[in-house]
Write an enzyme that holds these catalytic residues in place. Structure first.
Site: not given
Length: 435
Positions: A180, A211, A290
């Site tokens: 993402h 992911d 992230s």
């Protein structure tokens, strides 16, 4: 006695004068001085005073007349004129001056001896304690060793600039991050290293469902991270989260493993659904973390920080509340190897479609079982209710999907299921999706 004079038997004199005549002056007659002159009016009728003490001496002494010239008026001093200081003032001023001079001399001597420095504050410190020596196995030692391999990844797209973290996994420039982070970009990114230098990067491949994405830079001298074993983690193990939360590069936060195999179903509206059995940690993780590494106490990467939970309403910015989740590195490493080797990742499946939960006794019901799939090969049928997978209880359909994705294709897992009123166990060999 009636005809006796009140002065009979008393001897009175004028001040400085001779004794009065025997008869003395009559009442109301002023006494005579030695020269025969009239004296002070106080002597006009002293012996005739009815309030006179008869036992008091008859003579009242008054000061003798001043010599000639001494009767001049006493000179008056103008209070506004400056006056000479008295002896007491001179002594007091001299004493204060001496004290001030002594104090100033002492201060100057101390300053010269000290070289102008301020006084030493605090007690003399001994050898630093073990935790302050930053040994390689300390948290500071781990951070110092791993941070050079941690990067910031910036991706420009039509929607703006997306920023996340990543870490170097090979000497030839491969970097792991979250899907993402790069999903909305044009396949290009900018990587910012620990020392602040930047270099362009190309997206090698990405797997939306796990992911995980891989980007590559052309740069020499890179130091890859060391991989740990996420299956060997235990609840309570210390961990460090590294990355660039809110664009604050080279940030390190510490925590523990709060839970293992926390099944996650994540994704943005309209985007892919992501499944993984996550490592839960209370290390502070925020937007921008992230794709960054979750590191164990030995400095080995055990997870990829991916998502957080926060108590915010829709549309509000989420922040850390101590609930962060990372993709286990065993799963992330396998996906990374697939992407580098083939450009895409294999997806592990059990060969069945899950529906709702079991009506009674919990578990997850299988709505359909593929005839040639792993579940059918192990004797499972449509309608069976899966209760546990490798001992992990099933309470939601997400549990089965996420836990299956955790394992590599070809792994053998134990499945406990219920058929009707009976419970059975099966050994299922998981497979890779045909796609």
């Amino acid at each position: 006695m009636g005809g006796t004079d009140v002065t009979d038997g008393w001897d009175w004199r004028q001040p400085g004068g001779a004794p009065a005549p025997a008869g003395g002056p009559g009442p109301g007659q002023p006494p005579q001085g030695a020269a025969g002159g009239t004296t002070s009016p106080w002597w006009s009728d002293a012996l005739g005073d009815p309030w006179r003490d008869p036992y008091a001496p008859a003579a009242v002494v008054v000061p003798a007349a001043a010599p000639d010239g001494a009767g001049e008026p006493e000179p008056v001093t103008d209070p506004d004129l400056p006056t000479r200081p008295g002896l007491r003032q001179v002594v007091l001023i001299s004493l204060i001056t001496a004290l001030l001079a002594g104090s100033l001399g002492s201060a100057l001597t101390y300053a010269l001896m000290r070289g102008g420095d301020v006084p030493t504050l605090g007690a003399q410190a001994g050898q630093a304690p073990a935790l302050a020596q930053r040994k390689p196995e300390s948290l500071a030692g781990v951070a110092e060793r791993v941070l050079p391999s941690v990067v910031t990844i910036r991706v420009a797209s039509l929607g703006g600039i997306s920023e996340g973290s990543g870490f170097v996994v090979s000497t030839d420039g491969h970097i792991v991050t979250n899907d993402h982070v790069v999903a909305d970009g044009p396949g290009k990114a900018t990587v910012i290293f620990n020392d602040g230098s930047t270099t362009p990067a190309t997206v090698v491949g990405q797997d939306p469902e796990s992911d995980i994405a891989v980007v590559k830079v052309t740069r020499s001298g890179l130091t890859p991270v060391q991989f740990g074993d996420s299956d060997a983690l235990a609840v309570g193990d210390p961990v460090l989260a590294m990355g660039s939360p809110l664009s604050l590069a080279n940030t390190v936060t510490a925590g523990i493993v709060s839970a293992l195999d926390r099944t996650m179903q994540a994704g943005e509206p309209g985007g892919p659904t992501r499944y993984y059995a996550a490592i839960q940690t209370d290390a502070a993780v925020n937007h921008g973390n992230s794709g960054g590494p979750l590191v164990d106490g030995g400095g080995r990467v055990v997870g990829v920080n991916s998502t957080i939970k926060s108590l915010v309403a829709d549309g509000q910015e989420a922040g850390n509340i101590g609930l962060a989740f990372a993709i286990p590195i065993n799963q992330a490493k396998r996906v990374t190897e697939d992407i580098i080797g083939t450009g895409k990742a294999r997806r592990t499946v059990i060969g069945a479609q899950v529906g709702g939960t079991g009506a009674t006794g919990g578990g997850v019901r299988l709505n359909a079982v593929e005839p040639a799939g792993p579940a059918a090969a192990a004797g499972m049928r449509t309608g069976d209710v899966v209760l546990r997978l490798n001992g992990h209880p099933m309470t939601d359909p997400t549990d089965l999907v996420a836990l299956v994705r955790k394992y590599a294709p070809g792994s053998v897992v134990t499945v406990e299921y219920r058929r009707g009123s009976s419970r059975q166990n099966a050994s299922v060999t998981l497979a890779a999706d045909a796609k």
